[in-house]
Enzyme design. Structure first.
Site: not given
Length: 305
Positions: A10, A12, A15-16, A138
């Site tokens: 779903v 990125e 961090y992954g 963020d």
């Protein structure tokens, strides 16, 4: 990870990769966030453990996405371990939700009561993070997940990039993030506090009302010009020390515009709250806790939150 059936990728994260998955035993939908760990001789880096414990603590709020568990898996291909963070799954985010009102079959504004409810929940979640000494840094509509059926908004993606030592992306790689970035950060300040999150909250507030971004810059410089054109070019009188910030230049001098024109659907109380979130001097910006007591929320039934 045999417990989970991956259904689809779903997104990125910072961090992954993020997967939608199903717990085979219970049928519960979950979000799996996968990250590779840069291991040291001691095993899992302490920064990763600290961030996970922080997230578990913050997850106690209804308005922060819930971390259900952490799974540590050895990758057979290269021997590098992988950490899976298992979160509750929510099917949409605020960005997609706003877009559905803007581009959907029946385009129109978000109901004022809905904007009010989502903003109050966002302030409540941010206040919870700040009271535990955590800056999100963020906040943007993509990082606010929605439980549409219950009308609940939850803060996600709590800056775990730092824990897993992933290099921070330069701003231009993720231009959208620029749109919610506070002027002190854009101007190169290395010392910033909770005000950076409150600036983002203000930008998100305006976007819910307008159904489009308030400051859609495509570079740091353009971002500042968007801000200065609406709010006026900041002066030392308004914001002591602004001209000594690292990336300050001589900018065109603009007078502040009437903020109400940028958010015409917002009443006087809403415009006042927005103006307090978008103060140039971070020390003068309203805090999340103070915002919850603002007259804009007087007509909201706060007992439901």
């Amino acid at each position: 990870m045999e417990k989970y059936e991956k259904l689809e990728k779903v997104g990125e994260g910072t961090y992954g990769k993020v997967y939608k998955a199903k717990d085979k035993a219970t049928g519960q939908l979950v979000a799996l966030k996968k990250t590779r760990l840069e291991m040291d001789e001691e095993g899992v880096p302490p920064t990763a453990l600290r961030e996970v414990s922080l997230l578990q603590m913050l997850s106690q709020s209804l308005y922060v996405v819930r971390l259900l568990c952490v799974e540590h898996v050895d990758n057979k291909k290269d021997g590098k371990p992988v950490l899976y963070l298992v979160f509750e799954y929510l099917d949409t985010d605020l960005k997609k939700f706003i877009d559905s009102y803007r581009k959907g079959p029946n385009p129109g504004p978000l109901a004022p009561a809905m904007v009010q409810s989502f903003l109050f929940q966002l302030c409540k979640g941010v206040a919870h993070c700040h009271s535990h000494g955590v800056l999100h840094r963020d906040l943007k509509p993509q990082n606010l997940l929605l439980d549409k059926d219950r009308g609940i908004l939850k803060i996600a993606d709590l800056g775990l990039g730092r824990a897993f030592t992933v290099p921070l992306k330069s701003y231009t790689h993720e231009i959208v993030t620029l749109w919610y970035r506070a002027p002190e950060v854009l101007l190169g300040s290395t010392h910033y506090s909770t005000g950076v999150d409150m600036w983002s909250v203000g930008c998100i507030f305006a976007e819910m009302v307008r159904r489009q971004a308030l400051f859609p810059g495509d570079s740091e410089f353009q971002q500042l010009l968007h801000i200065f054109r609406l709010l006026g070019t900041p002066t030392e009188k308004q914001w002591a020390g602004v001209t000594t910030l690292r990336d300050w230049h001589v900018y065109p001098v603009w007078e502040p515009q009437n903020l109400a024109r940028a958010v015409p659907a917002l009443g006087p109380d809403g415009v006042d709250l927005l103006s307090r979130m978008l103060k140039y001097d971070p020390a003068e910006r309203i805090s999340a806790k103070e915002a919850m007591d603002h007259p804009y929320f007087d007509s909201l039934d706060k007992s439901q939150f």
